[in-house]
Design a protein around this motif. Sequence first.
Motif, PDB file in Angstrom:
ATOM      1  N   ALA A   1      -0.974   4.483 -17.151  1.00 16.19           N
ATOM      2  CA  ALA A   1      -1.415   4.680 -15.770  1.00 16.19           C
ATOM      3  C   ALA A   1      -1.502   6.159 -15.371  1.00 16.19           C
ATOM      4  O   ALA A   1      -2.495   6.567 -14.745  1.00 16.19           O
ATOM      5  N   PRO A   2      -0.512   7.002 -15.694  1.00 15.86           N
ATOM      6  CA  PRO A   2      -0.650   8.417 -15.318  1.00 15.86           C
ATOM      7  C   PRO A   2      -1.869   9.086 -15.954  1.00 15.86           C
ATOM      8  O   PRO A   2      -2.510   9.941 -15.326  1.00 15.86           O
ATOM      9  N   GLY A   3      -2.208   8.697 -17.182  1.00 17.71           N
ATOM     10  CA  GLY A   3      -3.400   9.255 -17.819  1.00 17.71           C
ATOM     11  C   GLY A   3      -4.672   8.835 -17.128  1.00 17.71           C
ATOM     12  O   GLY A   3      -5.595   9.652 -16.940  1.00 17.71           O
ATOM     13  N   TYR A   4      -4.736   7.562 -16.731  1.00 21.44           N
ATOM     14  CA  TYR A   4      -5.899   7.097 -15.971  1.00 21.44           C
ATOM     15  C   TYR A   4      -6.002   7.846 -14.645  1.00 21.44           C
ATOM     16  O   TYR A   4      -7.098   8.227 -14.211  1.00 21.44           O
ATOM     17  N   ALA A   5      -4.855   8.043 -14.006  1.00 25.24           N
ATOM     18  CA  ALA A   5      -4.858   8.763 -12.731  1.00 25.24           C
ATOM     19  C   ALA A   5      -5.365  10.188 -12.906  1.00 25.24           C
ATOM     20  O   ALA A   5      -6.129  10.694 -12.069  1.00 25.24           O
ATOM     21  N   LYS A   6      -4.967  10.843 -13.985  1.00 22.96           N
ATOM     22  CA  LYS A   6      -5.427  12.211 -14.219  1.00 22.96           C
ATOM     23  C   LYS A   6      -6.937  12.264 -14.386  1.00 22.96           C
ATOM     24  O   LYS A   6      -7.595  13.199 -13.893  1.00 22.96           O
ATOM     25  N   THR A   7      -7.505  11.270 -15.069  1.00 23.66           N
ATOM     26  CA  THR A   7      -8.957  11.234 -15.235  1.00 23.66           C
ATOM     27  C   THR A   7      -9.656  11.165 -13.882  1.00 23.66           C
ATOM     28  O   THR A   7     -10.609  11.905 -13.610  1.00 23.66           O
ATOM     29  N   VAL A   8      -9.170  10.282 -13.007  1.00 28.37           N
ATOM     30  CA  VAL A   8      -9.751  10.147 -11.678  1.00 28.37           C
ATOM     31  C   VAL A   8      -9.591  11.443 -10.890  1.00 28.37           C
ATOM     32  O   VAL A   8     -10.540  11.919 -10.232  1.00 28.37           O
ATOM     33  N   LEU A   9      -8.413  12.029 -10.951  1.00 25.66           N
ATOM     34  CA  LEU A   9      -8.147  13.245 -10.185  1.00 25.66           C
ATOM     35  C   LEU A   9      -8.928  14.439 -10.713  1.00 25.66           C
ATOM     36  O   LEU A   9      -9.337  15.309  -9.933  1.00 25.66           O
ATOM     37  N   ASP A  10      -9.155  14.506 -12.030  1.00 27.87           N
ATOM     38  CA  ASP A  10      -9.999  15.571 -12.580  1.00 27.87           C
ATOM     39  C   ASP A  10     -11.405  15.495 -12.003  1.00 27.87           C
ATOM     40  O   ASP A  10     -11.986  16.512 -11.599  1.00 27.87           O
ATOM     41  N   LEU A  11     -11.959  14.282 -11.957  1.00 32.61           N
ATOM     42  CA  LEU A  11     -13.299  14.105 -11.391  1.00 32.61           C
ATOM     43  C   LEU A  11     -13.317  14.431  -9.899  1.00 32.61           C
ATOM     44  O   LEU A  11     -14.241  15.087  -9.403  1.00 32.61           O
ATOM     45  N   LEU A  12     -12.305  13.975  -9.197  1.00 30.78           N
ATOM     46  CA  LEU A  12     -12.232  14.219  -7.756  1.00 30.78           C
ATOM     47  C   LEU A  12     -12.110  15.709  -7.466  1.00 30.78           C
ATOM     48  O   LEU A  12     -12.758  16.230  -6.541  1.00 30.78           O
ATOM     49  N   ALA A  13     -11.309  16.419  -8.248  1.00 29.79           N
ATOM     50  CA  ALA A  13     -11.136  17.863  -8.043  1.00 29.79           C
ATOM     51  C   ALA A  13     -12.446  18.606  -8.299  1.00 29.79           C
ATOM     52  O   ALA A  13     -12.799  19.543  -7.560  1.00 29.79           O
ATOM     53  N   TRP A  14     -13.183  18.193  -9.331  1.00 30.89           N
ATOM     54  CA  TRP A  14     -14.463  18.846  -9.630  1.00 30.89           C
ATOM     55  C   TRP A  14     -15.439  18.657  -8.476  1.00 30.89           C
ATOM     56  O   TRP A  14     -16.065  19.614  -8.001  1.00 30.89           O
TER      57      TRP A  14
ATOM     58  N   GLY B   1       0.777  -1.238   0.000  1.00 36.18           N
ATOM     59  CA  GLY B   1       0.000   0.000   0.000  1.00 36.18           C
ATOM     60  C   GLY B   1       0.808   1.288   0.000  1.00 36.18           C
ATOM     61  O   GLY B   1       0.482   2.216  -0.747  1.00 36.18           O
ATOM     62  N   PRO B   2       1.862   1.415   0.841  1.00 33.29           N
ATOM     63  CA  PRO B   2       2.614   2.671   0.834  1.00 33.29           C
ATOM     64  C   PRO B   2       3.235   3.007  -0.519  1.00 33.29           C
ATOM     65  O   PRO B   2       3.340   4.180  -0.889  1.00 33.29           O
ATOM     66  N   THR B   3       3.639   1.979  -1.270  1.00 34.16           N
ATOM     67  CA  THR B   3       4.200   2.223  -2.607  1.00 34.16           C
ATOM     68  C   THR B   3       3.129   2.807  -3.527  1.00 34.16           C
ATOM     69  O   THR B   3       3.360   3.792  -4.243  1.00 34.16           O
ATOM     70  N   VAL B   4       1.947   2.199  -3.507  1.00 34.19           N
ATOM     71  CA  VAL B   4       0.845   2.691  -4.340  1.00 34.19           C
ATOM     72  C   VAL B   4       0.439   4.100  -3.910  1.00 34.19           C
ATOM     73  O   VAL B   4       0.242   4.988  -4.741  1.00 34.19           O
ATOM     74  N   ALA B   5       0.325   4.321  -2.603  1.00 34.56           N
ATOM     75  CA  ALA B   5      -0.099   5.628  -2.094  1.00 34.56           C
ATOM     76  C   ALA B   5       0.903   6.722  -2.455  1.00 34.56           C
ATOM     77  O   ALA B   5       0.505   7.845  -2.793  1.00 34.56           O
ATOM     78  N   SER B   6       2.187   6.415  -2.382  1.00 34.45           N
ATOM     79  CA  SER B   6       3.205   7.415  -2.738  1.00 34.45           C
ATOM     80  C   SER B   6       3.087   7.819  -4.196  1.00 34.45           C
ATOM     81  O   SER B   6       3.205   9.005  -4.548  1.00 34.45           O
ATOM     82  N   TRP B   7       2.838   6.825  -5.053  1.00 38.32           N
ATOM     83  CA  TRP B   7       2.673   7.130  -6.481  1.00 38.32           C
ATOM     84  C   TRP B   7       1.413   7.963  -6.710  1.00 38.32           C
ATOM     85  O   TRP B   7       1.436   8.951  -7.461  1.00 38.32           O
ATOM     86  N   VAL B   8       0.315   7.589  -6.060  1.00 36.73           N
ATOM     87  CA  VAL B   8      -0.930   8.350  -6.200  1.00 36.73           C
ATOM     88  C   VAL B   8      -0.746   9.784  -5.709  1.00 36.73           C
ATOM     89  O   VAL B   8      -1.197  10.736  -6.351  1.00 36.73           O
ATOM     90  N   ALA B   9      -0.081   9.949  -4.584  1.00 37.12           N
ATOM     91  CA  ALA B   9       0.150  11.289  -4.041  1.00 37.12           C
ATOM     92  C   ALA B   9       0.964  12.139  -5.006  1.00 37.12           C
ATOM     93  O   ALA B   9       0.688  13.333  -5.182  1.00 37.12           O
ATOM     94  N   GLU B  10       1.961  11.530  -5.642  1.00 33.50           N
ATOM     95  CA  GLU B  10       2.775  12.275  -6.603  1.00 33.50           C
ATOM     96  C   GLU B  10       1.942  12.683  -7.820  1.00 33.50           C
ATOM     97  O   GLU B  10       2.088  13.798  -8.336  1.00 33.50           O
ATOM     98  N   GLN B  11       1.066  11.785  -8.285  1.00 27.33           N
ATOM     99  CA  GLN B  11       0.181  12.137  -9.397  1.00 27.33           C
ATOM    100  C   GLN B  11      -0.732  13.300  -9.010  1.00 27.33           C
ATOM    101  O   GLN B  11      -0.998  14.191  -9.829  1.00 27.33           O
ATOM    102  N   ALA B  12      -1.194  13.314  -7.775  1.00 23.60           N
ATOM    103  CA  ALA B  12      -2.065  14.394  -7.311  1.00 23.60           C
ATOM    104  C   ALA B  12      -1.302  15.717  -7.219  1.00 23.60           C
ATOM    105  O   ALA B  12      -1.851  16.786  -7.520  1.00 23.60           O
ATOM    106  N   ARG B  13      -0.043  15.650  -6.813  1.00 28.10           N
ATOM    107  CA  ARG B  13       0.767  16.882  -6.757  1.00 28.10           C
ATOM    108  C   ARG B  13       1.018  17.415  -8.157  1.00 28.10           C
ATOM    109  O   ARG B  13       0.950  18.629  -8.391  1.00 28.10           O
ATOM    110  N   VAL B  14       1.316  16.529  -9.091  1.00 32.87           N
ATOM    111  CA  VAL B  14       1.528  16.941 -10.483  1.00 32.87           C
ATOM    112  C   VAL B  14       0.240  17.518 -11.063  1.00 32.87           C
ATOM    113  O   VAL B  14       0.268  18.491 -11.827  1.00 32.87           O
ATOM    114  N   HIS B  15      -0.888  16.950 -10.700  1.00 30.80           N
ATOM    115  CA  HIS B  15      -2.184  17.423 -11.185  1.00 30.80           C
ATOM    116  C   HIS B  15      -2.391  18.889 -10.848  1.00 30.80           C
ATOM    117  O   HIS B  15      -2.888  19.667 -11.671  1.00 30.80           O
TER     118      HIS B  15
END
Length: 202
Positions: free
Chosen positions: A173-186, A25-39
């Motif tokens: 994967a980064p593109g999929y993450a951006k889609t999720v984060l766009d929806l979450l941000a909205w 989990g921490p590996t996945v969470a760190s990657w997700v957090a970085e995608q959110a920061r880049v977003h």
Amino acid sequence: MSENNLNEPSRLAVVVGSVREGRFGPTVASWVAEQARVHGGFEVEIVDLADFDIPLSLPGTSPKYAGEAYPRPAGMARLTAALERAEAFVLVTAEYNHSYPASLKAAIDWHYTQWTAKPVAFVSYGGAAGGRHAVLHLENVLTELHAVTIRDGLSFPLRVGSWEDGEPTDPEAPGYAKTVLDLLAWWAAALRAARQTVPYPA
């Protein structure tokens, strides 16, 4: 609320749901957090449930009825504060026996208003389905707590070579993450505006 305020970054808690020894989990969470920061749409905080004392035994009265008087252990105070200040969540969950970890269920059950009228996205891993069985259960639970679950999510079947150096090897994967984060941000901005305009009736 002004238009500028709507565009301000939302406070995002990336919650590591598994506390099992050897967890991924921490590996996945760190990657997700970085995608959110880049977003760029979020102020990101990783909330690792392994850092808190979360008993499986709960008081007889639900936090739904006890409100702020709900008697939580002192070791959970920082967790409660982190969930309270978050305006959006990403729950990073393993799949254990076709469901999600007991640690995550306990953390959810110890709280109530902290989830209310806030958006929740899911990132799952494990098993042939990439943890989707766990997410199906979580969607039901979070809906009961008046959270808004995001339709799109990320799932990672853990196979040899699917992750390297802390990142998924799937180039999309980064593109999929951006889609999720766009929806979450909205949803985070929309629900923040709604909460500030009209108190939630639950």
